[in-house]
Design a protein around this motif. Structure first.
Motif, mmCIF file in Angstrom:
data_model
loop_
_atom_site.group_PDB
_atom_site.id
_atom_site.type_symbol
_atom_site.label_atom_id
_atom_site.label_comp_id
_atom_site.label_asym_id
_atom_site.label_seq_id
_atom_site.Cartn_x
_atom_site.Cartn_y
_atom_site.Cartn_z
ATOM 1 N N HIS A 46 -12.654 -4.455 -13.624
ATOM 2 C CA HIS A 46 -12.335 -5.155 -14.866
ATOM 3 C C HIS A 46 -12.150 -6.640 -14.578
ATOM 4 O O HIS A 46 -11.364 -7.003 -13.693
ATOM 5 C CB HIS A 46 -11.041 -4.619 -15.476
ATOM 6 N N LEU A 75 -10.577 -9.749 -16.046
ATOM 7 C CA LEU A 75 -9.593 -10.108 -17.060
ATOM 8 C C LEU A 75 -9.422 -11.620 -17.125
ATOM 9 O O LEU A 75 -9.058 -12.258 -16.129
ATOM 10 C CB LEU A 75 -8.250 -9.442 -16.722
ATOM 11 N N ALA A 87 -2.562 -6.951 -22.320
ATOM 12 C CA ALA A 87 -3.626 -6.534 -21.404
ATOM 13 C C ALA A 87 -3.099 -5.487 -20.427
ATOM 14 O O ALA A 87 -3.781 -4.491 -20.127
ATOM 15 C CB ALA A 87 -4.181 -7.742 -20.653
ATOM 16 N N LEU A 132 -11.190 -8.363 -21.550
ATOM 17 C CA LEU A 132 -11.653 -7.579 -20.407
ATOM 18 C C LEU A 132 -13.157 -7.394 -20.478
ATOM 19 O O LEU A 132 -13.691 -6.867 -21.456
ATOM 20 C CB LEU A 132 -10.983 -6.200 -20.402
#
Length: 224
Positions: free
Chosen positions: A19, A21, A53, A192
């Protein structure tokens, strides 16, 4: 699966997700393009974005967290790492893109025309002439993703980075031209961009905005 010559059955490729971010909103009342400058921290809203998040990723199988060394990225990584009881690994390869306009009140591209001495830096958007070449950003991000994938093999990793590096690796991954209009990047604050691999082969790329409800309150024209 067919056994090998020695009789062993080769292992199935493992599914791994990395991911990417983007950090939350930064306290930046002067609308400065802060780039790699130190001392720029998350705003109160940005901290809330980071928490959202982290909540989004709380039930994910995250085993490795990486962050850009810049304060805003580390502050965004902190609640993600805490939710999984993990340390944060700093990696300069996911640092913000180099930009010769940093330190000036031109965040979001505003005000550049008021600085004639900067005009020569805007002559070649294909490189770009005002900062780190797009291709170099892609290569360092790709290298960091490969290492994060290896560290989290069969699980999930989170890399906290910045808008330009995340968007550049997305364009490259999707086979699109690297030259683009920054105003059209799909990479909002605390978003993301997730790459899922089977073994070392990319299966899918997805995008999510855990802090979407807060975006209308974010400062306009600032952030990187």
């Amino acid at each position: 699966m067919t056994p090998t010559a020695g009789g062993a059955v080769p292992a199935e490729p493992q599914r791994t997700t990395v991911h990417l971010l983007r950090h939350g909103e930064v306290h930046n009342p002067g609308q400065v393009l802060y780039g790699r400058l130190p001392g720029y921290h998350l705003s109160e809203l940005g901290r809330h974005m980071a928490e959202l998040a982290a909540e989004h990723l709380a039930d994910h199988d995250v085993v490795h967290v990486v962050s850009s060394p810049l304060e805003r990225a580390q502050e965004t990584a902190a609640p993600v790492a805490a939710a999984h009881d993990l340390p944060v690994t700093l990696d300069e390869r996911v640092l913000e893109a180099g930009n010769e306009f940093e330190g000036l009140p031109v965040a979001g591209g505003q005000g550049l025309l008021r600085h004639p001495r900067l005009w020569p830096k805007m002559l070649n958007p294909l490189r770009p002439s005002w900062g780190e070449p797009y291709g170099e950003i892609v290569e360092r991000m790709r290298s960091a993703i490969v290492d994060a994938r290896a560290a989290a093999r069969g699980h999930e990793a989170v890399i906290v980075s910045h808008q330009a590096p995340i968007w550049m690796i997305r364009l490259a991954t999707e086979g699109r031209p690297l030259v683009h209009n920054p105003a059209r990047r799909e990479c909002s604050l605390a978003s993301l961009t997730s790459l899922t691999f089977l073994g070392d082969e990319l299966l899918s790329l997805s995008y999510a905005e855990p802090a979407a409800q807060l975006l209308p309150r974010a400062q306009k024209g600032a952030g990187a």
